[in-house]
Write a protein that holds these residues in place. Structure first.
Motif, PDB file in Angstrom:
ATOM      1  N   UNK A 151      -1.551   0.626   1.775  1.00  0.00           N
ATOM      2  CA  UNK A 151      -0.619  -0.351   2.358  1.00  0.00           C
ATOM      3  C   UNK A 151      -0.151  -1.343   1.302  1.00  0.00           C
ATOM      4  N   UNK A 152      -1.090  -1.825   0.490  1.00  0.00           N
ATOM      5  CA  UNK A 152      -0.720  -2.743  -0.594  1.00  0.00           C
ATOM      6  C   UNK A 152       0.248  -2.070  -1.552  1.00  0.00           C
ATOM      7  N   UNK A 153      -0.002  -0.811  -1.856  1.00  0.00           N
ATOM      8  CA  UNK A 153       0.863  -0.077  -2.794  1.00  0.00           C
ATOM      9  C   UNK A 153       2.269   0.078  -2.230  1.00  0.00           C
ATOM     10  N   UNK A 154       2.373   0.394  -0.940  1.00  0.00           N
ATOM     11  CA  UNK A 154       3.682   0.530  -0.307  1.00  0.00           C
ATOM     12  C   UNK A 154       4.438  -0.789  -0.363  1.00  0.00           C
ATOM     13  N   UNK A 155       3.747  -1.890  -0.089  1.00  0.00           N
ATOM     14  CA  UNK A 155       4.401  -3.195  -0.135  1.00  0.00           C
ATOM     15  C   UNK A 155       4.826  -3.573  -1.554  1.00  0.00           C
ATOM     16  N   UNK A 156       4.072  -3.149  -2.531  1.00  0.00           N
ATOM     17  CA  UNK A 156       4.440  -3.448  -3.919  1.00  0.00           C
ATOM     18  C   UNK A 156       5.725  -2.738  -4.327  1.00  0.00           C
ATOM     19  N   UNK A 157       5.949  -1.535  -3.792  1.00  0.00           N
ATOM     20  CA  UNK A 157       7.102  -0.737  -4.210  1.00  0.00           C
ATOM     21  C   UNK A 157       8.226  -0.727  -3.177  1.00  0.00           C
ATOM     22  N   UNK A 158       8.194  -1.640  -2.218  1.00  0.00           N
ATOM     23  CA  UNK A 158       9.335  -1.823  -1.331  1.00  0.00           C
ATOM     24  C   UNK A 158      10.485  -2.486  -2.087  1.00  0.00           C
ATOM     25  N   UNK A 159      11.636  -2.573  -1.433  1.00  0.00           N
ATOM     26  CA  UNK A 159      12.791  -3.199  -2.084  1.00  0.00           C
ATOM     27  C   UNK A 159      12.492  -4.642  -2.454  1.00  0.00           C
ATOM     28  N   UNK A 160      11.749  -5.354  -1.625  1.00  0.00           N
ATOM     29  CA  UNK A 160      11.405  -6.746  -1.897  1.00  0.00           C
ATOM     30  C   UNK A 160       9.992  -6.890  -2.444  1.00  0.00           C
ATOM     31  N   UNK A 161       9.451  -5.816  -2.993  1.00  0.00           N
ATOM     32  CA  UNK A 161       8.080  -5.849  -3.469  1.00  0.00           C
ATOM     33  C   UNK A 161       7.930  -6.453  -4.851  1.00  0.00           C
TER      34      UNK A 161
END
Length: 327
Positions: A151-161
């Motif tokens: 989950x942390x990894x997905x949030x890091x690589x989102x458009x606003x990550x």
């Protein structure tokens, strides 16, 4: 007149225990010891049969049926090799999952091992605070395939990550990496490579076993750092490299958690993260085709066994042991 005392028949002499053991015989002693061993092994044997062996045999049977979880076992229809025929000839999503998994393993595993070996070489020195750095580099591997890390990894690589924020500092426009079919699988590869702590520790232990005399002899012969690494370090580390290669290849093919979290259990975007195990999960527990999923699982098991056998059969050409014998 001398007084004599009659021996007490209930009293045992110092050698009576040995005599009793001797009367029992070595066969009886071995039998009792073996029985005690099985008693201590019984929890493991019960777990092996109940958790591993029986479910495996049951899944093998189900792979020849059309079982769908909701149907009682008494009504399961035997379909023979139909599931395997469908898998190899009539299911394009199956072969897509195979390609995605092979791409992931062929890229992520070598890069992960290279990163682990490189960091192990850097940490194989008597620097002040080197123990702290070893712990910090190993820390991501302690998290393993956890959902929280994914989950942390997905949030890091989102458009606003955080990753796009770092790119913006140098004037590079970011993108929604996890939602881009061209880059979603690559983010999973980066996550797998980042967790190089476990093979790093094994490489570090192997480097500690390389005799310093070999480096001294190579230095006297005029070998530089690169030649020492090629002619001394790599041959002496070949058993450790082989061990890590086998383990990490198997782990690479079994990747599931990060792909599941990134795609919300769908293998998206556009099936770009549809790993083999995720496709198996979707088939069995989402589409309720448990018979077909069981067939996929057995093919997967045989494929990993074949790859492992190839590693062991080819290892004798490049794995060198300190006793001078190649295995």
């Amino acid at each position: 007149m001398a007084l004599t005392t009659a021996p007490d028949p209930t009293r045992r002499g110092p050698g009576s225990g040995r005599a009793h053991s001797a009367r029992r015989g070595p066969g009886a002693i071995r039998h009792s010891e073996g029985l005690a061993g099985y008693v201590f092994l019984s929890p493991w044997l019960i777990g092996l049969m109940g958790v591993t062996a029986v479910p495996m045999l049951l899944s093998l049977y189900l792979s020849f049926t059309n079982y769908d979880i909701l149907t009682p076992f008494s009504e399961v229809e035997w379909v023979g090799l139909a599931n395997y025929e469908r898998m190899f000839t009539a299911d394009p999503s199956y072969w897509h999952a195979v390609r995605v998994t092979l791409t992931f393993a062929l890229v992520a595993v070598p890069l992960k091992l290279a990163a682990a070996l490189g960091v192990a070489l850097l940490l194989n020195r008597a620097w002040r605070g080197v123990g702290l750095f070893r712990g910090l580099f190993y820390l991501p591997s302690l998290l393993g395939g956890s959902v929280a890390l994914a989950i942390v990894w997905v949030n890091m690589f989102n458009r606003d990550g955080a990753f796009n924020s770092l790119l913006s500092l140098v004037g590079i426009e970011g993108r929604p990496w996890v939602n881009d079919p061209d880059w979603a699988l690559e983010t999973l590869m980066v996550l797998a490579i980042w967790q190089f702590g476990a093979p790093m520790v094994i490489f570090l232990a192997g480097l500690k076993q390389v005799p310093t005399e070999l480096y001294e002899a190579a230095s006297v012969d005029g070998a530089g750092r690169f030649r020492q690494f090629r002619n001394v370090t790599l041959p002496m580390l070949s058993p450790v490299i082989f061990f890590n290669l086998v383990l990490e290849t198997i782990n690479g093919f079994q990747g599931f958690t990060a792909a599941f979290v990134l795609s919300n259990g769908t293998g998206g975007p556009v099936d770009s993260t549809l790993m083999y195990t995720l496709n198996l999960y979707i088939t069995g527990f989402t589409e309720l085709q448990m018979g077909y999923a069981s067939a996929m699982a057995w093919v997967f098991l045989l494929a990993i066994a074949a790859i492992t056998a190839i590693f062991f059969s080819t290892g004798r050409f490049w794995v060198h042991y300190s006793d001078g014998e190649d295995r």
